[in-house]
Design a protein around this motif. Structure first.
Motif, short mmCIF file in Angstrom:
data_model
loop_
_atom_site.label_atom_id
_atom_site.label_comp_id
_atom_site.label_asym_id
_atom_site.label_seq_id
_atom_site.Cartn_x
_atom_site.Cartn_y
_atom_site.Cartn_z
N GLN A 136 6.17 5.48 58.01
CA GLN A 136 4.96 4.88 58.55
C GLN A 136 5.23 3.40 58.80
OE1 GLN A 136 1.66 5.10 55.78
NE2 GLN A 136 3.05 5.47 54.07
N ALA A 167 11.03 15.70 29.08
CA ALA A 167 9.97 16.69 29.29
C ALA A 167 8.68 16.01 29.72
CB ALA A 167 9.76 17.50 28.01
N VAL A 168 8.36 14.88 29.07
CA VAL A 168 7.14 14.15 29.41
C VAL A 168 7.20 13.66 30.85
CG1 VAL A 168 5.83 12.05 28.94
CG2 VAL A 168 6.60 13.47 27.04
N CYS A 200 1.59 12.41 38.80
CA CYS A 200 1.07 11.24 38.11
C CYS A 200 1.79 9.97 38.54
CB CYS A 200 1.20 11.43 36.60
SG CYS A 200 0.62 10.06 35.63
N GLY A 254 6.96 16.47 33.32
CA GLY A 254 5.59 16.95 33.38
C GLY A 254 4.72 16.06 34.23
N MET A 255 4.89 14.73 34.08
CA MET A 255 4.08 13.80 34.85
C MET A 255 4.44 13.83 36.32
SD MET A 255 4.02 10.65 32.16
CE MET A 255 2.64 9.70 32.72
N ALA A 287 5.68 16.39 37.90
CA ALA A 287 5.22 17.67 38.44
C ALA A 287 3.74 17.62 38.79
CB ALA A 287 5.48 18.78 37.43
N THR A 288 2.96 16.86 38.09
CA THR A 288 1.53 16.81 38.36
C THR A 288 1.14 15.64 39.25
OG1 THR A 288 1.32 15.68 36.25
CG2 THR A 288 0.77 18.02 36.29
N SER A 292 1.60 6.72 61.13
CA SER A 292 2.68 7.63 60.76
C SER A 292 3.72 7.69 61.89
CB SER A 292 2.13 9.02 60.46
OG SER A 292 1.51 9.54 61.60
N ALA A 306 1.98 16.53 28.60
CA ALA A 306 2.07 15.50 29.63
C ALA A 306 1.44 15.97 30.93
CB ALA A 306 3.53 15.12 29.86
N MET A 307 1.69 17.23 31.27
CA MET A 307 1.11 17.79 32.50
C MET A 307 -0.41 17.82 32.40
SD MET A 307 3.73 20.88 33.35
CE MET A 307 3.12 21.32 34.94
N ARG A 310 -2.31 8.20 54.40
CA ARG A 310 -2.05 9.41 53.63
C ARG A 310 -2.96 10.55 54.09
NH1 ARG A 310 -3.24 10.43 47.23
NH2 ARG A 310 -2.23 12.45 47.11
N PRO A 311 -2.40 11.67 54.52
CA PRO A 311 -3.25 12.78 54.97
C PRO A 311 -3.75 13.58 53.77
CG PRO A 311 -0.94 13.33 55.27
CD PRO A 311 -0.97 11.97 54.64
N LYS A 358 3.11 7.23 40.77
CA LYS A 358 2.68 6.71 42.08
C LYS A 358 3.88 6.65 43.03
CE LYS A 358 -1.53 4.98 40.83
NZ LYS A 358 -2.78 4.90 41.54
N ARG A 383 -5.95 23.18 43.51
CA ARG A 383 -6.98 22.68 44.40
C ARG A 383 -8.28 23.44 44.18
NH1 ARG A 383 -6.62 21.92 50.94
NH2 ARG A 383 -8.32 20.45 51.08
N GLY A 426 6.04 18.61 27.17
CA GLY A 426 5.95 18.72 28.63
C GLY A 426 4.60 19.21 29.08
N GLU A 445 3.56 9.10 53.61
CA GLU A 445 2.85 9.68 52.47
C GLU A 445 2.49 11.12 52.79
OE1 GLU A 445 0.16 6.65 50.25
OE2 GLU A 445 -0.02 6.26 52.37
N ARG A 446 2.50 11.94 51.79
CA ARG A 446 2.05 13.31 51.95
C ARG A 446 1.25 13.68 50.71
NH1 ARG A 446 6.85 17.59 51.33
NH2 ARG A 446 7.63 16.65 53.23
N THR A 447 0.41 14.70 50.86
CA THR A 447 -0.42 15.13 49.74
C THR A 447 0.05 16.50 49.28
OG1 THR A 447 -2.27 13.93 50.66
CG2 THR A 447 -2.77 15.59 49.00
N ARG A 448 0.30 16.59 47.98
CA ARG A 448 0.66 17.89 47.40
C ARG A 448 -0.43 18.27 46.41
NH1 ARG A 448 5.95 19.75 47.73
NH2 ARG A 448 7.43 18.28 48.58
#
Lengths: 154, 195
Positions: free
Chosen positions: A94, A17-18, A27, A21-22, A24-25, A116, B15-16, B34-35, A29, A154, B12, A147-150
């Motif tokens: 790239q 789960a940890v 975290c 969670g990381m 998904a956000t 790219s 952590a998020m 990176r864009p 690299k 925002r 979870g 690389e892409r940014t999600r």
């Protein structure tokens, strides 16, 4: 017996789960290793190309079909590398050229930025690099995943 | 079993929160591609500069031109035809720097003309051996460039296309002796739900 089974999977469930969670956000690299194509002088003095794979995933997606090393009329090293995509869908990578003089020292460090490279399914594409000056005698081409940014929020 | 499930969900979520809500400051890679958005960014600038310089250095006509002595060029400011405020001088600065360091081309810089005039005027009254006015070499060639964009949006997709075109003009004959262009497409896709 049933209680023991619950205790056995408890730490794994929490850890999963940890990590989820990381991930998904964003975290974790991104993996920035890839594969490196370079040249080295052989025993007879001729340049020999070699490919080092640090990230097998990139090597599964792209294949180096041909390497052509030449010179411009003014003595600048000119490299053409033909890449082919093994995927049926679009793959973003790239690439970056680095140049070295005869003593193996880097010419113009940090002179070239990552560029790219969008490869369509099963596409073959040639990327070209020209040495920044006449001191360059060998090269290294790094290829890694794009690389892409999600943005989650925002 | 129910308590275990609740504990897992809480872990979870924690952590998020820990990973996503924390502000981070760190040094990044100046060469990264990176864009961050569909706006014109540093990676686009570096890509354009790199591609233009490679093209000029590899062009056979320009190689013949610079075979004996590096030709003297002047670079005009980029015509920014996009809707964005872009420091286009930064693009030409990068291109000029790379070309000078290749030792294949030499440049005059008109952006510091006022400071040059001031220095020369000062030398006339203060220096024992002043550099006289009107001694500079005349550039034979001029680099000009355009940067344009086409924006399209439909549904969740925003598509921005950039085109950078550069020309080298022989000031004596008026002919364009080299030209190249670089195209960049950036696509932003919004999620089905959310912002």
């Amino acid at each position: 017996m049933k209680k023991r089974q619950h205790r056995a999977w408890r730490p794994w469930a929490v850890a999963a789960a940890v990590v989820l969670g990381m991930v998904a956000t964003g975290c974790v690299k991104p993996r920035t290793s890839g594969m490196t194509l370079g040249t080295a002088s052989g025993e007879d003095g001729s340049l020999q190309a070699h490919l080092d794979v640090d990230n097998p995933r990139v090597a599964r997606m792209l294949v180096v079909e041909d390497v052509h090393v030449g010179q411009t009329r003014n003595g600048l090293l000119r490299v053409r590398v033909r890449l082919a995509s093994r995927l049926s869908r679009t793959y973003t990578a790239q690439s970056r050229f680095t140049w070295f003089d005869e003593e193996g020292l880097e010419v113009e460090p940090d002179g070239d930025a990552w560029r790219s490279l969008v490869m369509q399914g099963k596409e073959t594409r040639t990327i070209e690099g020209v040495a920044p000056n006449a001191r360059a005698a060998s090269f290294r081409l790094q290829i890694r995943e794009g690389e892409r940014t999600r943005w989650i929020v925002r | 079993m129910k308590r275990m499930f609740t504990l897992t969900i809480v872990a979870g979520v924690l952590a998020m929160l820990a990973a996503g809500c924390a502000t981070t400051i760190e040094y990044g890679d100046a060469q990264s591609s990176r864009p961050i958005s569909t706006d014109f960014g540093s990676a686009d600038l570096q890509r354009i500069a790199g591609r233009m310089v490679d093209s000029m250095l590899a062009d056979p006509v320009l190689q013949d031109m610079s075979a004996e002595d590096p030709p003297l060029l002047i670079i005009d400011s980029v015509k920014n035809k996009t809707m964005q405020h872009i420091d286009t001088e930064s693009v030409t600065d990068s291109i000029r720097t790379k070309l000078i360091r290749s030792r294949q081309f030499s440049f005059q810089d008109r952006t510091t003309e006022a400071a040059l005039q001031e220095e020369l005027a000062y030398q006339q009254v203060a220096a024992g051996d002043p550099i006289a006015f009107g001694q500079q070499d005349a550039p034979r060639y001029m680099l000009t460039a355009n940067l344009s964009e086409i924006r399209q949006s439909a549904g969740r997709v925003r598509d921005v296309y950039y085109k950078f075109t550069m020309n080298l003009r022989d000031l004596r004959s008026g002919r364009l002796i080299w030209a190249d262009e670089e195209e960049i497409r950036k696509v932003q896709t919004r999620p089905v739900m959310g912002m």
